[in-house]
Design an enzyme around this catalytic site. Sequence first.
Site, PDB file in Angstrom:
ATOM      1  N   ARG A 171       0.878  -1.183   0.000  1.00 55.03           N
ATOM      2  CA  ARG A 171       0.000   0.000   0.000  1.00 55.03           C
ATOM      3  C   ARG A 171       0.909   1.224   0.000  1.00 55.03           C
ATOM      4  NH1 ARG A 171      -1.620   3.092   4.214  1.00 55.03           N
ATOM      5  NH2 ARG A 171      -3.584   4.220   4.029  1.00 55.03           N
ATOM      6  N   SER A 239     -12.948  -2.709   1.276  1.00 54.96           N
ATOM      7  CA  SER A 239     -13.068  -2.012   2.563  1.00 54.96           C
ATOM      8  C   SER A 239     -14.526  -1.674   2.821  1.00 54.96           C
ATOM      9  CB  SER A 239     -12.334  -0.674   2.545  1.00 54.96           C
ATOM     10  OG  SER A 239     -11.049  -0.825   2.056  1.00 54.96           O
ATOM     11  N   LYS A 268      -4.232   6.704   8.966  1.00 58.57           N
ATOM     12  CA  LYS A 268      -4.921   7.092   7.719  1.00 58.57           C
ATOM     13  C   LYS A 268      -5.675   8.398   7.955  1.00 58.57           C
ATOM     14  CE  LYS A 268      -8.492   5.210   4.594  1.00 58.57           C
ATOM     15  NZ  LYS A 268      -8.056   5.727   3.306  1.00 58.57           N
TER      16      LYS A 268
HETATM   17  C1  LIG Z   1      -7.399  -5.053   4.581  1.00 57.54           C
HETATM   18  C2  LIG Z   1      -7.696  -3.631   4.280  1.00 57.54           C
HETATM   19  N1  LIG Z   1      -8.785  -3.064   4.801  1.00 57.54           N
HETATM   20  C3  LIG Z   1      -9.068  -1.769   4.555  1.00 57.54           C
HETATM   21  C4  LIG Z   1      -8.230  -1.018   3.759  1.00 57.54           C
HETATM   22  C5  LIG Z   1      -8.535   0.421   3.455  1.00 57.54           C
HETATM   23  O1  LIG Z   1      -8.794   0.630   2.071  1.00 57.54           O
HETATM   24  P1  LIG Z   1      -9.247   2.093   1.571  1.00 57.54           P
HETATM   25  O2  LIG Z   1     -10.450   2.449   2.322  1.00 57.54           O
HETATM   26  O3  LIG Z   1      -9.335   2.091   0.107  1.00 57.54           O
HETATM   27  O4  LIG Z   1      -8.062   3.015   2.032  1.00 57.54           O
HETATM   28  P2  LIG Z   1      -6.542   2.973   1.569  1.00 57.54           P
HETATM   29  O5  LIG Z   1      -5.887   1.801   2.217  1.00 57.54           O
HETATM   30  O6  LIG Z   1      -6.498   2.827   0.089  1.00 57.54           O
HETATM   31  O7  LIG Z   1      -5.953   4.246   2.062  1.00 57.54           O
HETATM   32  C6  LIG Z   1      -7.101  -1.639   3.229  1.00 57.54           C
HETATM   33  N2  LIG Z   1      -6.244  -0.984   2.443  1.00 57.54           N
HETATM   34  N3  LIG Z   1      -6.858  -2.938   3.499  1.00 57.54           N
HETATM   35  C1  LIG Z   2      -5.656   1.638   5.842  1.00 61.52           C
HETATM   36  C2  LIG Z   2      -6.685   1.824   6.877  1.00 61.52           C
HETATM   37  N1  LIG Z   2      -8.002   1.675   6.567  1.00 61.52           N
HETATM   38  C3  LIG Z   2      -8.802   1.856   7.590  1.00 61.52           C
HETATM   39  S1  LIG Z   2      -7.955   2.254   8.969  1.00 61.52           S
HETATM   40  C4  LIG Z   2      -6.474   2.140   8.180  1.00 61.52           C
HETATM   41  C5  LIG Z   2      -5.165   2.401   8.834  1.00 61.52           C
HETATM   42  C6  LIG Z   2      -4.752   1.284   9.745  1.00 61.52           C
HETATM   43  O1  LIG Z   2      -3.550   1.597  10.354  1.00 61.52           O
HETATM   44  P1  LIG Z   2      -3.277   1.319  11.898  1.00 61.52           P
HETATM   45  O2  LIG Z   2      -3.186  -0.151  12.065  1.00 61.52           O
HETATM   46  O3  LIG Z   2      -1.956   1.978  12.152  1.00 61.52           O
HETATM   47  O4  LIG Z   2      -4.387   1.955  12.682  1.00 61.52           O
END
Ligand SMILES: Cc1ncc(COP(=O)(O)OP(=O)(O)O)c(N)n1
Ligand SMILES: Cc1ncsc1CCOP(=O)(O)O
Length: 342
Positions: A171, A239, A268
Amino acid sequence: MEIYRIIDVNLNRAREGIRVLEEVARFSLANRKLFEEFKRLRHFIKEIEKSLAGNPLWYRDAQNDPGQELSSEEMARNNLREVVLANAKRAQESMRVLEEFGKLLDAAIVPNAKKARFLLYDLEREVLALIKSAVDLTLYLLTDDAYLNEEKFWRVIEDCLKNGVTAFQYRAKGKKGAEMYREGMRLKELCEKHGVSYFVNDRLDLGMALNADGVHVGQEDLPLEVVKKHFPGKIIGLSATNYEEGITGIKAGADYLGLGPIFPTSTKEDAAPPCGVEVIRKLKEEFPNTPVIAIGGIDKEKVSEVIRAGADGIAVISAVFGAESPAKAVYELRETIIKAKE
Ligand SMILES: Cc1ncc(COP(=O)(O)OP(=O)(O)O)c(N)n1
Ligand SMILES: Cc1ncsc1CCOP(=O)(O)O
Ligand SMILES: [Mg+2]
């Protein structure tokens, strides 16, 4: 005479392809039902051969067959899924050839070859679904640019993959395609080395170019059905930030949900408000078969709560990359998940 040769070659091809699928069902999936279905199908093909007026064997001439050499495509198999796809295709194509040439030789074999081909399509789907469900999403580690760009990243990531991460997601948000391809490939190779499933976030094109195990999309990324259509047989995660998105995603055929943020997260910036653990419980009660992976603000202290609410796994960033010892954090998270599942 050459028609008998064609029939002979294709009967053999079909039997060989099915035999490989039979072994996958037997040894890799330990699935007796599928194993027996493939075995029955192989015998059915033997019956097609017996039903022919002439014996294709009389015309066999393997020595002079110019198509004997293995193509480089035939030699390259990266995983079980590719073995299944290649061998199912081989058997299906052979049945199609039998249907066509059967029309010239013995019309009676045509419906049987067609029946075998359609059975193969169904069985292939079943096997691929089982392979998908065998992927372990218990401890799913994601990257984030802040950690990805640290000098120690490459040492840290290998330690994590060695110590209990079961799935990994590349990512990266602020990079150009060329760099993502290079970095993504290096990460994929590391995942392969350690037997960890490899996913690409957001980008279908990159997932395809890297031949990842799957792609993860969010509510604002490419639509799930588009990604599923263009990356068949792969694991497509979606998601969901709340119950409604979760239900819609499951009904649309997401292979798993990344549900969250469950708790507040500072990783995020554009994350939705935290949804809490009750959403996990509700979704799992209604759809026990779709894996729900909890994400957002999950650390060692919160793991048990999300697993007990029914999450199949957790996805984490800062709990691992922000820890003093990422490898130790991975190990402890894994241990805690296992205990909470008991
Ligand atoms: C396993 C998993 N769950 C949720 C996310 C979040 O995806 P998204 O809402 O598109 O946000 P970004 O990761 O793209 O910033 C994820 N990446 N993986
Ligand atoms: C990518 C993403 N999507 C929902 S929360 C998140 C961030 C998760 O990071 P952390 O485990 O540090 O809270
Ligand atoms: Mg996204």
